[in-house]
Motif scaffolding. Sequence first.
Motif, PDB file in Angstrom:
ATOM      1  N   THR A  67       0.827  -1.208   0.000  1.00 34.17           N
ATOM      2  CA  THR A  67       0.000   0.000   0.000  1.00 34.17           C
ATOM      3  C   THR A  67       0.861   1.258   0.000  1.00 34.17           C
ATOM      4  O   THR A  67       0.700   2.141  -0.841  1.00 34.17           O
ATOM      5  CB  THR A  67      -0.939  -0.002   1.216  1.00 34.17           C
ATOM      6  OG1 THR A  67      -1.806  -1.143   1.127  1.00 34.17           O
ATOM      7  CG2 THR A  67      -1.781   1.256   1.264  1.00 34.17           C
ATOM      8  N   GLY A  68       1.795   1.330   0.937  1.00 32.26           N
ATOM      9  CA  GLY A  68       2.661   2.508   0.993  1.00 32.26           C
ATOM     10  C   GLY A  68       3.524   2.660  -0.238  1.00 32.26           C
ATOM     11  O   GLY A  68       3.800   3.782  -0.682  1.00 32.26           O
ATOM     12  N   GLY A  69       3.961   1.541  -0.822  1.00 32.87           N
ATOM     13  CA  GLY A  69       4.765   1.618  -2.034  1.00 32.87           C
ATOM     14  C   GLY A  69       4.003   2.242  -3.181  1.00 32.87           C
ATOM     15  O   GLY A  69       4.532   3.095  -3.922  1.00 32.87           O
ATOM     16  N   TYR A  70       2.750   1.856  -3.354  1.00 35.77           N
ATOM     17  CA  TYR A  70       1.912   2.434  -4.402  1.00 35.77           C
ATOM     18  C   TYR A  70       1.717   3.929  -4.169  1.00 35.77           C
ATOM     19  O   TYR A  70       1.813   4.744  -5.100  1.00 35.77           O
ATOM     20  CB  TYR A  70       0.568   1.719  -4.431  1.00 35.77           C
ATOM     21  CG  TYR A  70      -0.400   2.252  -5.464  1.00 35.77           C
ATOM     22  CD1 TYR A  70      -0.527   1.635  -6.702  1.00 35.77           C
ATOM     23  CD2 TYR A  70      -1.204   3.364  -5.200  1.00 35.77           C
ATOM     24  CE1 TYR A  70      -1.424   2.117  -7.659  1.00 35.77           C
ATOM     25  CE2 TYR A  70      -2.090   3.865  -6.134  1.00 35.77           C
ATOM     26  CZ  TYR A  70      -2.209   3.228  -7.367  1.00 35.77           C
ATOM     27  OH  TYR A  70      -3.084   3.719  -8.297  1.00 35.77           O
ATOM     28  N   LEU A  71       1.438   4.308  -2.928  1.00 44.20           N
ATOM     29  CA  LEU A  71       1.186   5.715  -2.630  1.00 44.20           C
ATOM     30  C   LEU A  71       2.436   6.559  -2.829  1.00 44.20           C
ATOM     31  O   LEU A  71       2.363   7.720  -3.258  1.00 44.20           O
ATOM     32  CB  LEU A  71       0.653   5.847  -1.207  1.00 44.20           C
ATOM     33  CG  LEU A  71      -0.755   5.254  -1.010  1.00 44.20           C
ATOM     34  CD1 LEU A  71      -1.107   5.181   0.463  1.00 44.20           C
ATOM     35  CD2 LEU A  71      -1.792   6.071  -1.778  1.00 44.20           C
ATOM     36  N   HIS A  72       3.608   5.994  -2.540  1.00 44.54           N
ATOM     37  CA  HIS A  72       4.849   6.700  -2.835  1.00 44.54           C
ATOM     38  C   HIS A  72       4.986   6.944  -4.337  1.00 44.54           C
ATOM     39  O   HIS A  72       5.321   8.061  -4.765  1.00 44.54           O
ATOM     40  CB  HIS A  72       6.042   5.896  -2.316  1.00 44.54           C
ATOM     41  CG  HIS A  72       7.363   6.404  -2.796  1.00 44.54           C
ATOM     42  ND1 HIS A  72       7.973   7.527  -2.273  1.00 44.54           N
ATOM     43  CD2 HIS A  72       8.203   5.946  -3.787  1.00 44.54           C
ATOM     44  CE1 HIS A  72       9.118   7.749  -2.900  1.00 44.54           C
ATOM     45  NE2 HIS A  72       9.272   6.805  -3.813  1.00 44.54           N
ATOM     46  N   GLU A  73       4.724   5.920  -5.132  1.00 48.10           N
ATOM     47  CA  GLU A  73       4.824   6.065  -6.580  1.00 48.10           C
ATOM     48  C   GLU A  73       3.817   7.091  -7.107  1.00 48.10           C
ATOM     49  O   GLU A  73       4.048   7.721  -8.139  1.00 48.10           O
ATOM     50  CB  GLU A  73       4.605   4.712  -7.260  1.00 48.10           C
ATOM     51  CG  GLU A  73       5.716   3.705  -7.019  1.00 48.10           C
ATOM     52  CD  GLU A  73       7.047   4.166  -7.582  1.00 48.10           C
ATOM     53  OE1 GLU A  73       7.050   4.809  -8.663  1.00 48.10           O
ATOM     54  OE2 GLU A  73       8.088   3.914  -6.944  1.00 48.10           O
ATOM     55  N   ALA A  74       2.704   7.251  -6.388  1.00 47.16           N
ATOM     56  CA  ALA A  74       1.694   8.234  -6.780  1.00 47.16           C
ATOM     57  C   ALA A  74       2.077   9.647  -6.378  1.00 47.16           C
ATOM     58  O   ALA A  74       1.340  10.598  -6.673  1.00 47.16           O
ATOM     59  CB  ALA A  74       0.346   7.865  -6.173  1.00 47.16           C
ATOM     60  N   GLY A  75       3.198   9.809  -5.689  1.00 50.53           N
ATOM     61  CA  GLY A  75       3.704  11.137  -5.382  1.00 50.53           C
ATOM     62  C   GLY A  75       3.531  11.595  -3.954  1.00 50.53           C
ATOM     63  O   GLY A  75       3.783  12.760  -3.638  1.00 50.53           O
ATOM     64  N   HIS A  76       3.132  10.694  -3.068  1.00 47.08           N
ATOM     65  CA  HIS A  76       2.955  11.070  -1.669  1.00 47.08           C
ATOM     66  C   HIS A  76       4.203  10.757  -0.845  1.00 47.08           C
ATOM     67  O   HIS A  76       5.024   9.922  -1.234  1.00 47.08           O
ATOM     68  CB  HIS A  76       1.752  10.331  -1.086  1.00 47.08           C
ATOM     69  CG  HIS A  76       0.490  10.567  -1.852  1.00 47.08           C
ATOM     70  ND1 HIS A  76      -0.118  11.806  -1.936  1.00 47.08           N
ATOM     71  CD2 HIS A  76      -0.273   9.720  -2.608  1.00 47.08           C
ATOM     72  CE1 HIS A  76      -1.201  11.712  -2.687  1.00 47.08           C
ATOM     73  NE2 HIS A  76      -1.322  10.463  -3.110  1.00 47.08           N
ATOM     74  N   THR A  77       4.328  11.429   0.285  1.00 47.40           N
ATOM     75  CA  THR A  77       5.399  11.155   1.236  1.00 47.40           C
ATOM     76  C   THR A  77       4.888  10.132   2.231  1.00 47.40           C
ATOM     77  O   THR A  77       3.905  10.380   2.937  1.00 47.40           O
ATOM     78  CB  THR A  77       5.819  12.440   1.968  1.00 47.40           C
ATOM     79  OG1 THR A  77       6.298  13.386   1.018  1.00 47.40           O
ATOM     80  CG2 THR A  77       6.926  12.144   2.983  1.00 47.40           C
ATOM     81  N   VAL A  78       5.535   8.977   2.261  1.00 52.15           N
ATOM     82  CA  VAL A  78       4.994   7.837   3.006  1.00 52.15           C
ATOM     83  C   VAL A  78       5.951   7.398   4.103  1.00 52.15           C
ATOM     84  O   VAL A  78       7.158   7.265   3.881  1.00 52.15           O
ATOM     85  CB  VAL A  78       4.726   6.649   2.060  1.00 52.15           C
ATOM     86  CG1 VAL A  78       4.261   5.419   2.846  1.00 52.15           C
ATOM     87  CG2 VAL A  78       3.695   7.035   1.003  1.00 52.15           C
ATOM     88  N   VAL A  79       5.394   7.162   5.279  1.00 53.85           N
ATOM     89  CA  VAL A  79       6.087   6.489   6.369  1.00 53.85           C
ATOM     90  C   VAL A  79       5.318   5.204   6.661  1.00 53.85           C
ATOM     91  O   VAL A  79       4.097   5.240   6.835  1.00 53.85           O
ATOM     92  CB  VAL A  79       6.151   7.359   7.640  1.00 53.85           C
ATOM     93  CG1 VAL A  79       6.810   6.586   8.791  1.00 53.85           C
ATOM     94  CG2 VAL A  79       6.903   8.654   7.366  1.00 53.85           C
ATOM     95  N   GLY A  80       6.013   4.081   6.690  1.00 50.43           N
ATOM     96  CA  GLY A  80       5.387   2.807   7.008  1.00 50.43           C
ATOM     97  C   GLY A  80       5.953   2.242   8.293  1.00 50.43           C
ATOM     98  O   GLY A  80       7.168   2.275   8.513  1.00 50.43           O
ATOM     99  N   VAL A  81       5.082   1.735   9.153  1.00 45.98           N
ATOM    100  CA  VAL A  81       5.490   1.168  10.441  1.00 45.98           C
ATOM    101  C   VAL A  81       4.905  -0.238  10.561  1.00 45.98           C
ATOM    102  O   VAL A  81       3.708  -0.445  10.312  1.00 45.98           O
ATOM    103  CB  VAL A  81       5.001   2.031  11.621  1.00 45.98           C
ATOM    104  CG1 VAL A  81       5.365   1.371  12.956  1.00 45.98           C
ATOM    105  CG2 VAL A  81       5.594   3.432  11.548  1.00 45.98           C
ATOM    106  N   ASP A  82       5.745  -1.187  10.949  1.00 41.67           N
ATOM    107  CA  ASP A  82       5.267  -2.545  11.207  1.00 41.67           C
ATOM    108  C   ASP A  82       6.126  -3.160  12.301  1.00 41.67           C
ATOM    109  O   ASP A  82       7.325  -2.868  12.416  1.00 41.67           O
ATOM    110  CB  ASP A  82       5.342  -3.406   9.945  1.00 41.67           C
ATOM    111  CG  ASP A  82       4.446  -4.642  10.040  1.00 41.67           C
ATOM    112  OD1 ASP A  82       3.364  -4.631   9.417  1.00 41.67           O
ATOM    113  OD2 ASP A  82       4.808  -5.615  10.732  1.00 41.67           O
TER     114      ASP A  82
END
Length: 213
Positions: A67-82
């Motif tokens: 999910t975060g990878g797609y949103l990054h490619e769409a131009g957003h700044t993404v932080v993922g935590v797991d």
Amino acid sequence: MNMSSERTPSGWEDIVAADPAHSSRYVERFRALAAQGTDIVGEARLIDAMLGRGSRVLDAGCGPGRTGGYLHEAGHTVVGVDVDPVLIEAARADHPGPTWLVGDLAELDLPVADFDAIVCAGNVMTFLAPTTRTAVLAGFARHLAPGGRAIIGFGADRGYDFAEFLTDAGTAGLTVDLLLSTWDLRPFTDDSDFLVAVFSHAPDRDTPSSPDA
């Protein structure tokens, strides 16, 4: 993010402790689905449609980063935590660009706390230790920007009743904006076996003007 030695392990961690290969199989499952051309980013498309370009997104319980990878490619700044380092390692390998962090959502304390959207997909809420659920939701509320929204989805019959979840969210300071039964915008009903809930942070909502205003 650092995790306290006294923290309560999540349900996911209990699964991995019982089966150390579980996380690696999970990673390979989604890699195989992607290679087959299976649509694994429906959640991300919904989030993207809710955001302006260049928004800040927290992928909470990000897993291997689909999910975060797609949103990054769409131009957003993404932080993922797991909480699972194996999944974070896969996210870093398969989806470079976002900031991927190992951390417990119950102890969420990021230096940036103004996310335009927090997405929690993949039944993550049902893998939390029950005693930490409200703390996780409160952490989401604290990390939202004014006007930001938290979007959380999970299935029924997984140990977390929808009504209980919505009560917990209200206790944590989140207000329901919209309830759906799928990530492709189908309406939620009493018979729905899946819930996608869109919340805003209650204190940031507009308040009615007084009669004298």
